[in-house]
Design a protein around this motif. Structure first.
Motif, mmCIF file in Angstrom:
data_model
loop_
_atom_site.group_PDB
_atom_site.id
_atom_site.type_symbol
_atom_site.label_atom_id
_atom_site.label_comp_id
_atom_site.label_asym_id
_atom_site.label_seq_id
_atom_site.Cartn_x
_atom_site.Cartn_y
_atom_site.Cartn_z
ATOM 1 N N PHE A 192 -8.838 11.249 7.847
ATOM 2 C CA PHE A 192 -9.559 9.732 8.725
ATOM 3 C C PHE A 192 -8.881 8.396 8.361
ATOM 4 O O PHE A 192 -8.694 8.456 7.657
ATOM 5 C CB PHE A 192 -10.457 9.907 8.504
ATOM 6 N N ILE A 193 -8.459 7.751 9.505
ATOM 7 C CA ILE A 193 -8.211 6.673 9.656
ATOM 8 C C ILE A 193 -8.860 5.615 8.941
ATOM 9 O O ILE A 193 -8.457 4.628 7.688
ATOM 10 C CB ILE A 193 -7.110 5.673 10.647
ATOM 11 N N HIS A 194 -9.952 5.904 8.916
ATOM 12 C CA HIS A 194 -11.013 5.242 8.661
ATOM 13 C C HIS A 194 -11.081 5.357 6.972
ATOM 14 O O HIS A 194 -12.030 4.113 6.311
ATOM 15 C CB HIS A 194 -12.446 5.424 9.520
ATOM 16 N N ASP A 195 -10.707 6.329 6.096
ATOM 17 C CA ASP A 195 -10.815 6.722 4.570
ATOM 18 C C ASP A 195 -10.266 5.611 4.389
ATOM 19 O O ASP A 195 -10.665 5.533 3.172
ATOM 20 C CB ASP A 195 -10.529 8.239 4.107
ATOM 21 N N ALA A 196 -8.999 4.943 4.882
ATOM 22 C CA ALA A 196 -8.178 3.599 4.155
ATOM 23 C C ALA A 196 -8.822 2.642 4.136
ATOM 24 O O ALA A 196 -8.906 2.145 5.449
ATOM 25 C CB ALA A 196 -6.947 3.743 4.692
ATOM 26 N N LYS A 197 -9.272 2.313 3.605
ATOM 27 C CA LYS A 197 -10.743 0.417 3.463
ATOM 28 C C LYS A 197 -9.690 -0.679 2.924
ATOM 29 O O LYS A 197 -10.220 -1.569 3.617
ATOM 30 C CB LYS A 197 -11.378 1.108 1.627
ATOM 31 N N ASN A 198 -8.249 -0.698 2.103
ATOM 32 C CA ASN A 198 -7.607 -1.152 2.065
ATOM 33 C C ASN A 198 -6.177 -1.169 2.560
ATOM 34 O O ASN A 198 -5.349 -0.324 2.815
ATOM 35 C CB ASN A 198 -7.762 -2.351 0.745
ATOM 36 N N ASP A 199 -5.324 -1.797 2.192
ATOM 37 C CA ASP A 199 -4.131 -2.297 2.828
ATOM 38 C C ASP A 199 -3.471 -1.487 2.065
ATOM 39 O O ASP A 199 -2.106 -0.824 2.529
ATOM 40 C CB ASP A 199 -3.433 -3.608 2.951
ATOM 41 N N ARG A 200 -3.815 -1.273 0.426
ATOM 42 C CA ARG A 200 -2.966 -0.205 -0.424
ATOM 43 C C ARG A 200 -2.770 0.936 0.179
ATOM 44 O O ARG A 200 -1.949 2.024 -0.036
ATOM 45 C CB ARG A 200 -3.835 -0.801 -1.616
ATOM 46 N N GLN A 201 -4.433 1.601 0.730
ATOM 47 C CA GLN A 201 -4.822 2.589 0.772
ATOM 48 C C GLN A 201 -4.165 3.010 1.503
ATOM 49 O O GLN A 201 -3.758 3.992 2.613
ATOM 50 C CB GLN A 201 -6.226 2.848 0.892
ATOM 51 N N ARG A 202 -4.338 2.174 2.979
ATOM 52 C CA ARG A 202 -3.283 2.144 4.144
ATOM 53 C C ARG A 202 -1.826 2.927 3.993
ATOM 54 O O ARG A 202 -1.495 3.542 4.204
ATOM 55 C CB ARG A 202 -3.266 1.077 5.084
ATOM 56 N N THR A 203 -1.242 2.318 3.500
ATOM 57 C CA THR A 203 0.431 2.227 3.405
ATOM 58 C C THR A 203 0.459 3.737 1.615
ATOM 59 O O THR A 203 1.102 3.872 2.732
ATOM 60 C CB THR A 203 1.031 1.251 2.026
ATOM 61 N N ALA A 204 -0.612 3.939 1.581
ATOM 62 C CA ALA A 204 -0.202 5.837 0.361
ATOM 63 C C ALA A 204 -0.830 6.394 2.032
ATOM 64 O O ALA A 204 0.228 7.380 1.576
ATOM 65 C CB ALA A 204 -1.527 5.450 -0.466
ATOM 66 N N LEU A 205 -1.848 5.660 2.579
ATOM 67 C CA LEU A 205 -1.818 6.986 4.009
ATOM 68 C C LEU A 205 -0.855 7.034 4.508
ATOM 69 O O LEU A 205 -0.266 9.046 4.512
ATOM 70 C CB LEU A 205 -3.031 6.437 4.514
ATOM 71 N N PHE A 206 -0.184 6.003 4.774
ATOM 72 C CA PHE A 206 1.349 6.483 5.733
ATOM 73 C C PHE A 206 2.213 6.596 5.153
ATOM 74 O O PHE A 206 3.065 7.778 5.721
ATOM 75 C CB PHE A 206 0.838 5.446 6.317
#
Length: 225
Positions: A142-156
């Protein structure tokens, strides 16, 4: 997806509400509330009718089946899929209509008693059906699981590498600025956002340069063939 009898009956109540608006205080009911209820009911009538039976061939079930089928077909190339849904986000609550695109919260594996009675967390329901269809749970995010920029980058990065193969999110969180197209094989719209530009933003996650696996085929000179 064909509506079942429960949804058809609920549509009748919406029509009756609209016909009766002249006799109702606008704070109690209005066309915007009716439109929002209709939008949720079209996804799954359990969102607005607590205790209603699940449609065995409703949108959530059919979408999960489609994702699972494409997952299997694209496994050799680790193809990825994006699923857009702006309502029923993880742990979604009754928030103002204009805030619904950006609802967040931790995803839960199981619906609690209240959510079982009245479906709210459609993401988790969709995830369970995908897993039942053969998509590994750890390859769904879920995109909602990435709470900050670092987590979003890792998810992408996980999506682009094919480690995460199904990414589910809302237009507000998974639209502009999300570059996960390297292995994108399919995109699914589970609902229709209010603004045409939101459809363009959704489609733009896949219809863009940088798809190394399913993008245009080019010859030695770089010309698309």
């Amino acid at each position: 997806i064909q509506p079942d009898q429960t949804l058809l009956a609920y549509m009748g109540t919406l029509s009756a509400r609209a016909d009766n608006l002249k006799n109702v205080d606008p704070h109690d009911d209005n066309m915007l509330k009716i439109a929002n209820d209709a939008r949720m009911a079209s996804l799954d009538v359990r969102m607005v009718a607590p205790g209603a039976p699940e449609n065995p061939q409703g949108k959530i079930t059919v979408a999960a089946q489609n994702v699972a089928q494409i997952y299997k077909e694209t496994t050799p190339a680790r193809g990825t899929q994006l699923v857009f849904l702006d309502i029923g986000t993880p742990k979604a609550k009754d928030k103002p209509l204009e805030d619904k695109d950006d609802e967040g919260g931790a995803a839960e594996d199981e619906l609690d008693a209240v959510e079982t009675q009245q479906l709210r967390d459609v993401y988790s329901a969709l995830r369970r059906k995908m897993v039942a269809g053969g998509v590994p749970d750890d390859e769904i995010a879920f995109i909602h699981d990435a709470k900050n920029d670092r987590q979003r980058t890792a998810l992408f990065e996980k999506v682009n590498s094919g480690q995460v193969r199904v990414l589910i999110g809302s237009t507000g969180k998974m639209g502009a600025g999300v570059n996960v197209q390297e292995r994108a094989a399919a995109l699914h719209h589970l609902d229709a956002p209010w603004r045409p530009r939101d459809i363009e933003q959704r489609e733009g996650r896949v219809i863009r340069q940088g798809n190394r696996v399913y993008g245009p085929t080019k010859d030695a000179t770089g010309k698309i063939i």
